[in-house]
Design a protein around this motif. Sequence first.
Motif, PDB file in Angstrom:
ATOM      1  N   ALA A 117      12.668   2.925  -3.506  1.00 39.58           N
ATOM      2  CA  ALA A 117      12.730   2.635  -2.070  1.00 39.58           C
ATOM      3  C   ALA A 117      11.411   2.022  -1.608  1.00 39.58           C
ATOM      4  CB  ALA A 117      13.038   3.904  -1.282  1.00 39.58           C
ATOM      5  N   ALA A 118      10.296   2.542  -2.129  1.00 41.22           N
ATOM      6  CA  ALA A 118       8.983   2.025  -1.728  1.00 41.22           C
ATOM      7  C   ALA A 118       8.784   0.588  -2.181  1.00 41.22           C
ATOM      8  CB  ALA A 118       7.873   2.918  -2.283  1.00 41.22           C
ATOM      9  N   SER A 151       1.327   7.090  -6.684  1.00 39.71           N
ATOM     10  CA  SER A 151       0.295   8.114  -6.860  1.00 39.71           C
ATOM     11  C   SER A 151       0.830   9.492  -6.492  1.00 39.71           C
ATOM     12  CB  SER A 151      -0.908   7.757  -5.985  1.00 39.71           C
ATOM     13  OG  SER A 151      -1.900   8.734  -6.082  1.00 39.71           O
ATOM     14  N   LEU A 152       1.502   9.590  -5.358  1.00 43.28           N
ATOM     15  CA  LEU A 152       2.024  10.866  -4.875  1.00 43.28           C
ATOM     16  C   LEU A 152       3.037  11.470  -5.840  1.00 43.28           C
ATOM     17  CD1 LEU A 152       2.360  12.949  -2.518  1.00 43.28           C
ATOM     18  CD2 LEU A 152       4.233  11.482  -1.735  1.00 43.28           C
ATOM     19  N   TYR A 210      13.940  11.283 -13.025  1.00 41.40           N
ATOM     20  CA  TYR A 210      15.100  10.414 -12.813  1.00 41.40           C
ATOM     21  C   TYR A 210      15.809  10.719 -11.499  1.00 41.40           C
ATOM     22  CZ  TYR A 210      14.234   9.424 -17.681  1.00 41.40           C
ATOM     23  OH  TYR A 210      13.633   9.062 -18.859  1.00 41.40           O
ATOM     24  N   GLY A 211      15.227  11.611 -10.726  1.00 39.41           N
ATOM     25  CA  GLY A 211      15.797  11.984  -9.433  1.00 39.41           C
ATOM     26  C   GLY A 211      14.959  11.430  -8.308  1.00 39.41           C
ATOM     27  N   ILE A 212      14.383  12.345  -7.529  1.00 38.83           N
ATOM     28  CA  ILE A 212      13.669  11.943  -6.313  1.00 38.83           C
ATOM     29  C   ILE A 212      12.446  11.062  -6.615  1.00 38.83           C
ATOM     30  CG2 ILE A 212      12.256  14.023  -6.123  1.00 38.83           C
ATOM     31  CD1 ILE A 212      12.727  13.846  -3.061  1.00 38.83           C
ATOM     32  N   THR A 213      11.783  11.299  -7.749  1.00 40.80           N
ATOM     33  CA  THR A 213      10.629  10.460  -8.094  1.00 40.80           C
ATOM     34  C   THR A 213      11.046   9.007  -8.213  1.00 40.80           C
ATOM     35  OG1 THR A 213       9.514  12.277  -9.238  1.00 40.80           O
ATOM     36  CG2 THR A 213       8.828  10.055  -9.826  1.00 40.80           C
ATOM     37  N   GLN A 245       0.828  -1.211   0.000  1.00 37.00           N
ATOM     38  CA  GLN A 245       0.000   0.000   0.000  1.00 37.00           C
ATOM     39  C   GLN A 245       0.859   1.257   0.000  1.00 37.00           C
ATOM     40  OE1 GLN A 245      -3.447   0.160  -0.438  1.00 37.00           O
ATOM     41  NE2 GLN A 245      -2.772   2.249  -0.861  1.00 37.00           N
ATOM     42  N   VAL A 246       1.944   1.252   0.752  1.00 37.96           N
ATOM     43  CA  VAL A 246       2.866   2.392   0.743  1.00 37.96           C
ATOM     44  C   VAL A 246       3.424   2.593  -0.665  1.00 37.96           C
ATOM     45  CG1 VAL A 246       5.159   3.145   1.529  1.00 37.96           C
ATOM     46  CG2 VAL A 246       3.471   2.372   3.193  1.00 37.96           C
ATOM     47  N   THR A 247       3.738   1.511  -1.348  1.00 37.97           N
ATOM     48  CA  THR A 247       4.252   1.598  -2.714  1.00 37.97           C
ATOM     49  C   THR A 247       3.213   2.219  -3.645  1.00 37.97           C
ATOM     50  OG1 THR A 247       5.641  -0.344  -2.359  1.00 37.97           O
ATOM     51  CG2 THR A 247       5.199   0.276  -4.647  1.00 37.97           C
TER      52      THR A 247
END
Length: 115
Positions: free
Chosen positions: A42-43, A22-23, A33-36, A15-17
């Motif tokens: 990580a998720a 979505s976020l 290609y960075g934080i997204t 669910q976190v993934t």
Amino acid sequence: MRDYRKYKVWELGHQVTLDMYSLTQSFPKEEIYGITSQMRRAAYSIPSNIAEGCGRESDAEFKRFLTISQGSASELEYFTVLAKDLGYIEESVYSNIKDNVNRVRRSLNRLINKI
């Protein structure tokens, strides 16, 4: 062999993934290609390492993959702090994510201690 779908912690991680995917759709395009990408990786590392650990033969190997999932949860927690500080997410969204990630971490910790 264990069935990862039986574990509540896997459901929480999944669910976190879904929430992270979505976020991050609303993040700036230059962050694809960075934080997204980093937040998404990580998720999904959380439930995927749980699933991989379930496919291993020994409790020690299962435990090792659960520990890797914990590390991914910590990494995701940092990326949410960064996203908040960059102004990509609101404080209330950050707080909700932090709570959910901490719930996953506590569940992983309980399962690791149980094995």
